[in-house]
Design a protein around this motif. Structure first.
Motif, short mmCIF file in Angstrom:
data_model
loop_
_atom_site.label_atom_id
_atom_site.label_comp_id
_atom_site.label_asym_id
_atom_site.label_seq_id
_atom_site.Cartn_x
_atom_site.Cartn_y
_atom_site.Cartn_z
N THR A 1 5.89 -1.18 -2.77
CA THR A 1 6.12 -2.63 -2.84
C THR A 1 4.83 -3.36 -3.21
OG1 THR A 1 7.84 -2.47 -1.17
CG2 THR A 1 6.87 -4.65 -1.52
N ARG A 2 3.71 -2.95 -2.63
CA ARG A 2 2.43 -3.60 -2.95
C ARG A 2 2.05 -3.37 -4.41
NH1 ARG A 2 -2.90 -3.43 0.88
NH2 ARG A 2 -4.06 -5.04 -0.20
N ILE A 3 2.34 -2.20 -4.93
CA ILE A 3 2.04 -1.91 -6.33
C ILE A 3 2.88 -2.80 -7.23
CG2 ILE A 3 2.15 -0.13 -8.13
CD1 ILE A 3 1.60 1.93 -5.83
N VAL A 4 4.17 -2.95 -6.91
CA VAL A 4 5.05 -3.81 -7.71
C VAL A 4 4.64 -5.27 -7.56
CG1 VAL A 4 7.43 -4.59 -8.00
CG2 VAL A 4 6.95 -2.15 -7.69
N GLN A 5 4.22 -5.68 -6.37
CA GLN A 5 3.73 -7.06 -6.19
C GLN A 5 2.52 -7.31 -7.08
OE1 GLN A 5 3.20 -6.89 -1.93
NE2 GLN A 5 4.96 -8.23 -1.58
N TYR A 6 1.62 -6.32 -7.17
CA TYR A 6 0.46 -6.48 -8.04
C TYR A 6 0.90 -6.57 -9.50
CZ TYR A 6 -3.90 -6.00 -10.43
OH TYR A 6 -4.96 -6.24 -11.27
N ALA A 7 1.89 -5.79 -9.88
CA ALA A 7 2.40 -5.87 -11.26
C ALA A 7 2.86 -7.29 -11.55
CB ALA A 7 3.54 -4.87 -11.47
N GLY A 8 3.59 -7.89 -10.63
CA GLY A 8 4.06 -9.26 -10.82
C GLY A 8 2.93 -10.26 -10.88
N ALA A 9 1.94 -10.10 -10.01
CA ALA A 9 0.82 -11.03 -9.97
C ALA A 9 -0.06 -10.91 -11.21
CB ALA A 9 -0.02 -10.81 -8.72
N SER A 10 -0.21 -9.70 -11.71
CA SER A 10 -1.11 -9.47 -12.85
C SER A 10 -0.40 -9.56 -14.19
CB SER A 10 -1.75 -8.09 -12.74
OG SER A 10 -0.78 -7.06 -12.92
N GLY A 11 0.92 -9.42 -14.18
CA GLY A 11 1.67 -9.38 -15.44
C GLY A 11 1.64 -8.02 -16.11
#
Length: 140
Positions: free
Chosen positions: A25-35
């Motif tokens: 989940t944290r990895i996917v959250q970073y994907a969303g935050a970073s694009g």
């Protein structure tokens, strides 16, 4: 927070546990935050079947950002002049990461004293995942 040369010494180290049991989940959250939606980080099936990895893995920049916390918690973000890393190994879901920063030298500059740091982040098995260097301006 501003440190002076009285507060920090060559050879001194600080360690910080950055994450205990990194979640997808944290990895996917970073994907969303970073694009950065590279499927190697977000799509388990792609990572395994198309790329041959055992699964998704963390973005290098997520690891770099988390690793920087050992520095900013110590010297404060406003003092940091330079920060760079080399990615050494992949970070997987479930990993526990610990970063250690060490003062390598302190030099006098026209702007004031500057502390130079080495940085190393390891996983739960002691494998280096990131190494780097940083510099921070100190109070005279």
């Amino acid at each position: 927070m501003s440190l002076s040369t009285d507060d920090i010494k060559v050879g001194e180290s600080r360690a910080r546990v950055l994450v205990d049991d990194l979640k997808r989940t944290r990895i996917v959250q970073y994907a969303g935050a970073s694009g950065d939606f590279n499927p190697l980080h977000t799509d388990g099936r792609f990572a395994v079947e198309a790329a041959g990895y055992p699964g998704v893995f963390a973005h290098g920049m997520l690891t770099m950002g988390m690793s920087g916390r050992v520095l900013t918690d110590w010297v404060g973000p406003e003092s940091l002049l330079r920060y760079g890393v080399r990615f050494k190994a992949q970070v997987w879901p479930g990993d526990t990461l610990t970063a250690t920063a060490t003062v390598e030298s302190i030099e006098d500059t026209p702007d004031g004293p500057v502390a130079h740091f080495s940085l190393c982040t390891v996983n739960q098995d002691g494998i280096e995942v990131v190494t780097g260097t940083a510099a921070a301006l100190l109070e005279p």
